[in-house]
Enzyme design. Structure first.
Site, mmCIF file in Angstrom:
data_model
loop_
_atom_site.group_PDB
_atom_site.id
_atom_site.type_symbol
_atom_site.label_atom_id
_atom_site.label_comp_id
_atom_site.label_asym_id
_atom_site.label_seq_id
_atom_site.Cartn_x
_atom_site.Cartn_y
_atom_site.Cartn_z
ATOM 1 N N GLY A 1 11.808 48.274 -34.247
ATOM 2 C CA GLY A 1 12.409 49.594 -34.420
ATOM 3 C C GLY A 1 13.874 49.598 -34.037
ATOM 4 O O GLY A 1 14.434 48.585 -33.609
ATOM 5 N N ASP B 1 9.888 47.251 -25.795
ATOM 6 C CA ASP B 1 9.740 47.966 -27.066
ATOM 7 C C ASP B 1 10.082 49.442 -26.877
ATOM 8 O O ASP B 1 10.081 49.958 -25.759
ATOM 9 C CB ASP B 1 8.301 47.824 -27.573
ATOM 10 C CG ASP B 1 8.161 48.083 -29.067
ATOM 11 O OD1 ASP B 1 9.183 48.367 -29.733
ATOM 12 O OD2 ASP B 1 7.031 47.996 -29.582
ATOM 13 N N LYS C 1 3.283 55.258 -30.603
ATOM 14 C CA LYS C 1 4.121 54.264 -31.266
ATOM 15 C C LYS C 1 3.572 54.036 -32.666
ATOM 16 O O LYS C 1 2.450 54.390 -32.957
ATOM 17 C CB LYS C 1 4.116 52.946 -30.478
ATOM 18 C CG LYS C 1 4.798 53.068 -29.113
ATOM 19 C CD LYS C 1 4.667 51.821 -28.244
ATOM 20 C CE LYS C 1 4.993 50.542 -28.957
ATOM 21 N NZ LYS C 1 6.319 50.578 -29.619
ATOM 22 N N GLY D 1 7.310 52.825 -37.081
ATOM 23 C CA GLY D 1 7.783 51.701 -37.896
ATOM 24 C C GLY D 1 6.667 50.853 -38.474
ATOM 25 O O GLY D 1 6.926 49.792 -39.052
ATOM 26 N N GLU E 1 2.328 45.206 -32.078
ATOM 27 C CA GLU E 1 2.932 45.698 -30.832
ATOM 28 C C GLU E 1 1.875 45.819 -29.738
ATOM 29 O O GLU E 1 2.083 45.401 -28.598
ATOM 30 C CB GLU E 1 3.603 47.060 -31.065
ATOM 31 C CG GLU E 1 4.863 46.976 -31.923
ATOM 32 C CD GLU E 1 5.422 48.334 -32.324
ATOM 33 O OE1 GLU E 1 6.554 48.369 -32.813
ATOM 34 O OE2 GLU E 1 4.723 49.358 -32.148
#
Length: 219
Positions: free
Chosen positions: A29, A81, A94, A97, A103
């Protein structure tokens, strides 16, 4: 300061957690991209990185940073992150993206999760940002029906295929009061790869970019 300047500030601030000679877990991101730029200044001091997306891998390699497959790595000291939302319990949404699965995998392996975000991402209650769910393509409609039963309004993210070859449903209209319970419930739906709730494994440290500088929150 602009939002991008705040993102840059926290990206560079995360360098203080990078230990020489280690392999670093790297997110995806716009905020994580600033961290990758910063990491490039230490490329001679670290062994390399594990990346959560093809886009981050490309950026890391362009800076001369060795990228390892997670299967080659026994342990990760840190994972850095961004987040779309983060609450006071260090739980996050999250996946804006579409890299949420990788992740989450890397975050689960890392000793310490460092969330880097600008102050606009801080919330009292998660759910204003649509909750991403990565889904096996054939299960899209079946999963969507189950998400409606959980009180959400799922929308298919048109034209997006994840790095794993799956699709994304963005769930609107949720007021997430028990993030761990909802994460477990959605992950239990057949066809769900994972949900973009990072509650079972939240952040250990949050670096928040504000007009007054970078604020550090430790769990």
């Amino acid at each position: 300061m602009t939002q991008d300047e705040l993102k840059k500030a926290v990206g560079w601030a995360a360098l203080q957690y990078v230990q020489p000679g280690t392999i670093v877990g790297v997110g995806t991101g716009s905020t994580a991209a600033h961290f990758i730029d910063a990491l490039g200044t230490m490329k001679g001091q670290i062994e390399g990185a594990v990346s959560s997306s093809d886009a981050s891998t490309e950026k890391l390699k362009s800076l001369g940073i060795t990228v390892f497959d997670l299967n080659e790595v026994d342990r990760l000291g840190i994972y850095v992150d961004g987040a779309d939302e983060i609450n006071g319990h260090m739980q996050m949404i999250k996946g804006g993206g579409a890299a949420l699965t990788r992740e989450k995998i890397i975050a689960s392996v890392a000793d310490k999760f460092i969330c880097i975000a600008d102050a606009s991402k801080q919330v009292d209650i998660l759910g204003n940002f649509p909750l991403p769910v990565e889904v096996i393509p054939m299960a899209r409609s079946a999963v969507a029906r189950q998400l409606v039963k959980l009180g959400g309004r799922p929308e298919y993210r048109q034209g997006v295929v994840t790095d794993n070859g799956n699709v994304i449903l963005d769930v609107h209209g949720l007021e997430i009061l028990d993030a761990i319970a909802l994460e477990n419930a959605i992950n239990a739906i057949p066809g769900v790869v994972t949900v973009g709730l990072f509650a079972n494994r939240g952040a250990d440290v949050a670096l928040i970019g504000t007009a007054d500088g970078v604020k550090t929150i430790v769990k």
